[in-house]
Design a protein around this motif. Structure first.
Motif, short mmCIF file in Angstrom:
data_model
loop_
_atom_site.label_atom_id
_atom_site.label_comp_id
_atom_site.label_asym_id
_atom_site.label_seq_id
_atom_site.Cartn_x
_atom_site.Cartn_y
_atom_site.Cartn_z
N GLY A 14 1.28 -0.74 -0.28
CA GLY A 14 0.04 -0.27 -0.33
C GLY A 14 0.53 1.56 -0.16
N PHE A 15 0.32 2.34 -0.71
CA PHE A 15 1.46 3.58 -0.77
C PHE A 15 1.80 3.80 0.69
CE2 PHE A 15 3.26 7.85 -1.18
CZ PHE A 15 3.20 7.59 -3.38
N ASN A 16 1.67 4.34 1.32
CA ASN A 16 1.71 5.00 3.05
C ASN A 16 1.98 3.91 3.42
OD1 ASN A 16 0.25 7.58 2.73
ND2 ASN A 16 -1.95 6.86 3.74
N ALA A 17 1.77 2.53 3.32
CA ALA A 17 2.92 1.99 4.22
C ALA A 17 4.36 1.75 3.76
CB ALA A 17 2.20 0.44 4.57
N ALA A 18 4.27 1.67 2.38
CA ALA A 18 5.25 1.66 1.64
C ALA A 18 6.34 2.63 2.15
CB ALA A 18 5.21 1.71 0.07
N VAL A 19 5.39 3.66 1.99
CA VAL A 19 6.64 5.43 2.49
C VAL A 19 7.00 4.54 3.54
CG1 VAL A 19 6.52 7.89 2.41
CG2 VAL A 19 5.01 7.10 0.59
N GLN A 20 6.39 4.52 3.92
CA GLN A 20 7.36 5.07 5.72
C GLN A 20 7.78 3.28 5.95
OE1 GLN A 20 3.93 4.81 8.48
NE2 GLN A 20 2.76 6.06 6.54
N ALA A 21 7.41 2.37 5.11
CA ALA A 21 8.51 1.61 5.21
C ALA A 21 9.51 1.34 4.65
CB ALA A 21 7.98 0.03 4.44
N LEU A 22 9.89 2.31 4.08
CA LEU A 22 11.17 3.07 3.17
C LEU A 22 11.97 3.89 4.41
CD1 LEU A 22 13.36 3.06 0.41
CD2 LEU A 22 11.85 5.00 -0.36
N GLN A 23 10.94 4.81 4.91
CA GLN A 23 11.56 5.44 5.77
C GLN A 23 12.68 5.46 6.31
OE1 GLN A 23 8.45 8.06 6.55
NE2 GLN A 23 9.41 10.13 5.51
N SER A 24 11.65 3.96 6.86
CA SER A 24 12.36 3.35 8.54
C SER A 24 12.68 1.85 7.39
CB SER A 24 11.12 2.74 9.13
OG SER A 24 10.38 1.38 8.69
N ARG A 64 -4.51 -2.56 26.36
CA ARG A 64 -5.53 -2.47 26.25
C ARG A 64 -6.48 -0.71 26.02
NH1 ARG A 64 -9.33 -4.97 30.95
NH2 ARG A 64 -9.01 -3.23 31.92
N GLY A 65 -4.86 0.10 26.14
CA GLY A 65 -5.54 1.26 26.02
C GLY A 65 -5.30 2.00 24.79
N ILE A 66 -4.67 0.83 24.36
CA ILE A 66 -3.78 1.69 22.89
C ILE A 66 -4.95 1.27 21.63
CG2 ILE A 66 -2.52 1.74 21.45
CD1 ILE A 66 -0.02 1.54 23.63
N PRO A 67 -5.15 2.13 20.77
CA PRO A 67 -5.94 0.93 19.48
C PRO A 67 -5.14 0.11 19.30
CG PRO A 67 -6.16 3.03 19.91
CD PRO A 67 -5.22 3.15 21.32
N LEU A 68 -5.52 -0.74 18.50
CA LEU A 68 -4.65 -2.18 18.07
C LEU A 68 -3.95 -1.01 16.38
CD1 LEU A 68 -3.70 -4.51 17.37
CD2 LEU A 68 -6.03 -5.67 16.62
N LEU A 69 -4.66 -0.89 16.03
CA LEU A 69 -3.91 -0.06 15.11
C LEU A 69 -2.73 1.11 15.31
CD1 LEU A 69 -4.13 0.40 11.78
CD2 LEU A 69 -5.70 2.34 11.64
N VAL A 70 -3.10 1.80 15.80
CA VAL A 70 -2.03 2.33 16.20
C VAL A 70 -0.58 1.75 17.08
CG1 VAL A 70 -1.06 4.53 17.99
CG2 VAL A 70 -3.15 4.65 17.32
N LEU A 71 -1.38 1.03 17.95
CA LEU A 71 -0.20 -0.49 18.27
C LEU A 71 0.36 -1.32 17.34
CD1 LEU A 71 1.19 -1.72 20.70
CD2 LEU A 71 -0.83 -3.56 20.38
N GLY A 72 -0.25 -1.41 16.43
CA GLY A 72 0.11 -2.22 15.22
C GLY A 72 1.09 -0.99 14.20
N TYR A 80 5.50 -1.77 14.38
CA TYR A 80 6.27 -2.08 12.91
C TYR A 80 6.73 -0.72 12.11
CZ TYR A 80 6.50 -2.87 7.50
OH TYR A 80 6.53 -3.37 7.07
N LEU A 81 6.15 0.06 12.78
CA LEU A 81 7.12 1.40 11.89
C LEU A 81 7.80 2.45 13.15
CD1 LEU A 81 4.10 2.43 9.61
CD2 LEU A 81 6.37 1.07 9.31
N GLY A 82 7.16 3.04 14.16
CA GLY A 82 7.39 3.24 15.23
C GLY A 82 8.54 3.30 15.75
N ILE A 83 8.75 1.95 16.24
CA ILE A 83 10.33 1.20 17.54
C ILE A 83 11.17 1.44 16.47
CG2 ILE A 83 10.94 -0.87 18.24
CD1 ILE A 83 8.39 -0.66 20.07
N PRO A 84 11.47 0.34 15.00
CA PRO A 84 12.05 0.00 14.09
C PRO A 84 12.71 1.78 13.48
CG PRO A 84 10.26 -1.73 13.38
CD PRO A 84 9.32 -0.31 14.14
N GLY A 85 12.10 1.86 13.06
CA GLY A 85 12.48 3.62 13.17
C GLY A 85 13.36 4.89 14.37
N MET A 86 12.50 4.40 15.24
CA MET A 86 13.11 4.91 16.32
C MET A 86 14.69 4.27 16.31
SD MET A 86 10.74 6.30 19.76
CE MET A 86 8.87 5.17 18.63
#
Lengths: 242, 486
Positions: B83-93, B332-340, B344-350
């Protein structure tokens, strides 16, 4: 020295002190009934004896084991102290026989075959030999409590603790449970019984302990405590219940 | 002692995950150097540049160019349709090495990526529903709604003129949704890249071009992350030059867009609706299998975590209870999508490592479900009368034996309905992971719909979920009845 020795026992829940400096003992083969109004601390005292309640201060010695000492292996001591609860607490997912043989086999005191024989013998003793394969849910209250007594006896304890064993029973079932307990007393079992059955206490107990407000107010032979109570609070309590 | 054992277990578990992630990133680095297989991210669907044909193979101008260039320059690659957005982020990270997705070369993107020489010239055009004759110019859009695809030039252009012409914008994740929105009349028009719209119209997507003027002319380029994989970029440029020289480039482009003189491309297969569904079933079933696989694996780990943290929650240690409470509260407090997205992108990027998508998705699902399983187990254990534990302990049984043989068998009966519920929830929740590009049933559905533009496939997807969940619920009910009787 007694089978159960309680020295300067104190027990608090937060700031609420429910036992205030208790000293008592139960001798070998002695039957002691603890009576008193509700909230007097008698059940708490009983539950301290096998450490179902943590002791706040003081000392309890059972069978020469200091159970107030944290180094004492409480599981080992508990094997020698049978306990019968007001609400039976039978294991609902096990058959009557399994309830009885569970602890001895689990703790490797007996082989499964030995435990089974002992279990059947105990069931016979409490008059429930035909209920071995039944599940607790199908028993009456009196039957449940007799099974609970058999379960406690399966570990072959030296001491038996009874925590209001007939309070949850319908009146017509009280007799069958007290009967089993009477047999047990006559066989020389050391027993500490918290009860509201004054008639039973008077007939079976070697000694009666009257508690009120976290203290032992009066103790003595049944004839003395019931016949000529000395303390004012004992008198007023007995007037209400007798 | 028991408490510390729980803590050890939980630490071992975290370690296990860390090692897993470490291993996977190691294998990725080990592949670098000679004979490296480049991971190339692309859109799920951006016909005619990338899309799946009816047999599930990725085709399109980008795909054929990539293939021809790789052959010409002798390198190996693997396509990741994220998917375009996920691809952009995957490339960035740095999750992938390159990206080809009909991406316009913009000044802004140049800050983050290095681009190849342009390989296609495009521009934005407006399309409306085929039978819509009222919308002839941007002026006719006043008070109406316009559908665009997120992160595209079409979006930017629409956004830049929306105030002037007084229309609103509804953004969508992929082109098929954009066209459907116009076709159903929710949106009056859509803006998209000329080749995309032209191809879609050739494929009978129900739209027609409303304007012929190409706005914001732009060029498409192949991208790598800034400063990364320069050799890949060089090879792409060299290969592209060769293809242009030998005519292969022209034949690829005209295959999808027709000849320069405007004649239609070679007739494409047109299938009936039922045929289409039949043709799609294999890839949908594959998606369904993956959904079930992710559900089972995630619930397995969720169960382990639930056991660890559930028992910590009922332990006597304040510290253990505290740790478990924090765990439950966080996940329980983080929406699953945000957690994903975060995993997938946040932690590896950091921290600068890569995490394979299935691992990230499974981790997110496990951590999320684990929090709920923890509560189910805590609730189950605490629902058992205290007297049961006391009776067992009074016989001299240790805490552990009492827990395992007396409390848990009773608690499980209480827990079973909640576990069934969690199974159903997790199975459905796997669909959320399609947003980060995980291929499971929903994503498979999106892909099929993207290439066929047949929205009724959603009915098939919905039915597949429904059937599987109904079967699972019935089986679980039977199990529950049996345990209750036993």
């Amino acid at each position: 020295m007694g089978k159960i020795q309680v020295n300067n026992l104190k027990k608090s829940y937060g700031s609420n002190e429910v036992l205030k400096d208790i000293n008592m003992q139960v001798g070998e083969g002695e039957v002691v009934c603890v009576i008193g109004p509700s909230g007097s601390g008698k059940s708490t005292l009983l539950r301290c004896v096998n450490k179902l309640e943590e002791i706040t201060a003081g000392q309890i010695i059972v069978d020469d084991y200091d159970i107030s000492d944290n180094k004492t292996d409480i599981n080992k001591v508990r094997e020698n102290i049978g306990m019968v609860f007001q609400h039976f607490n039978l294991f609902p997912h096990m058959s009557v026989l399994k309830n009885i043989t569970f602890a001895p086999t689990e703790l490797k005191k007996q082989s499964p075959a030995e435990a089974r024989n002992l279990g059947l013998k105990l069931l016979e003793r409490v008059g429930l030999a035909d209920k071995a394969d039944a599940f607790p849910a199908s028993l009456s209250g009196g039957q449940k409590q007799r099974v609970a007594i058999a379960r406690a006896l399966a570990m072959n304890p030296d001491v038996m603790l009874f925590d209001e064993p007939t309070s949850a029973l319908d009146p017509e079932m009280v007799g069958e449970v007290l009967g089993v307990m009477k047999d047990l007393a006559s066989e020389g079992m050391t027993m500490m019984i918290v009860t509201h059955e004054m008639g039973f206490a008077r007939e079976v107990a070697d000694r009666v302990v009257f508690m009120d407000g976290g203290y032992i107010v009066e103790e003595g032979e049944p004839e003395q405590v019931f016949g000529s109570p000395k303390h004012e609070r004992t008198i007023s309590f007995l007037e209400k219940v007798l | 002692m028991k408490k510390s054992r729980f803590m050890w277990l939980s630490m071992a578990f975290l370690l296990f995950f860390a090692v897993c992630a470490g291993n996977l990133s190691q294998t990725a680095t080990a592949q670098a150097g000679e004979g490296k297989t480049y991971q190339i991210a692309t859109d799920i669907t951006f016909a005619p540049f990338e899309f799946q044909d009816i047999d599930g193979n990725y085709v399109g101008i980008d795909m054929e160019l990539m293939q021809a260039i790789a052959k010409n320059q002798n390198f190996k690659y693997e396509i990741k349709p994220l998917g375009f957005n996920a691809a952009v982020q995957a490339l960035q990270s740095n999750q992938v090495d390159g990206m080809i997705a009909g991406m316009s070369i913009t000044a802004e993107r140049k800050k983050a990526f290095d681009f190849s020489s342009p390989y296609f010239d495009s521009g934005i055009v407006m399309a409306v529903k085929k039978d819509n004759t009222d919308t002839k110019s941007y002026e006719d859009l006043r008070g109406k709604n316009v559908a665009v695809k997120i992160g595209t030039q079409g979006y930017e252009f629409a956004d830049s003129i929306k105030d002037k012409y007084g229309f609103t914008i509804t953004p969508f994740e992929d082109s098929a949704q954009v066209y459907d929105d116009v076709k159903t009349g929710n949106s009056a028009a859509c803006f998209d890249d000329y080749p995309v719209l032209a191809y879609g119209i050739q494929q009978n997507n129900g739209l027609r071009l409303a304007t012929t003027k190409k706005e914001v002319g732009s060029s498409y380029g192949f991208a790598v992350n800034k400063g990364k994989n320069p050799e890949l970029l060089e090879k792409f440029n060299a290969g592209l030059a060769n293809l242009k020289a030998n005519g292969e480039y022209d034949s690829i482009v005209s295959k999808y867009l027709g000849n320069p003189d405007g004649s239609a491309p070679a007739a494409t297969q047109t299938l009936g609706r039922w045929e289409l569904i039949q043709k799609s079933l294999p890839s949908l079933f594959e998606g369904l299998l993956k959904t079930m696989m992710y559900t089972i694996i995630s619930l397995f780990f969720a169960f382990i975590m639930g056991l660890i943290f559930g028992f910590m929650k009922v332990s006597h240690s304040k510290i253990a209870r505290g740790i478990a409470t924090v765990y439950v509260d966080i996940f329980r407090g983080i929406p699953l999508l945000v957690l994903g997205l975060f995993i997938y992108l946040g932690i590896p990027g950091m921290f600068g490592f890569t995490m394979p998508l299935p691992v990230a998705a499974t981790l997110a699902l496990s951590l999320n479900a684990g929090a709920y399983v923890t509560e189910i187990i805590r609730g189950g254990i605490q629902s058992i009368d205290r007297g049961q534990m006391e009776a067992a302990r009074s016989l001299g049984l240790p805490y552990r034996t009492a827990m395992v043989k007396v409390i848990i068998p009773q608690a499980i009966k209480v827990m079973i309905p909640s576990f069934i519920n969690q199974l159903v929830i997790t199975l459905k929740d796997t669909s959320i992971m399609s947003a980060i590009g995980l291929v499971e049933l929903t994503q498979s559905g999106k892909i099929v719909i993207a290439r066929t533009l047949a929205s009724d496939i959603w009915l098939v997807v919905a039915l597949m979920y429904l059937i599987v969940i109904t079967i699972l619920t019935k089986v679980a009910d039977a199990v529950e009845r049996r345990t209750r009787r036993g």
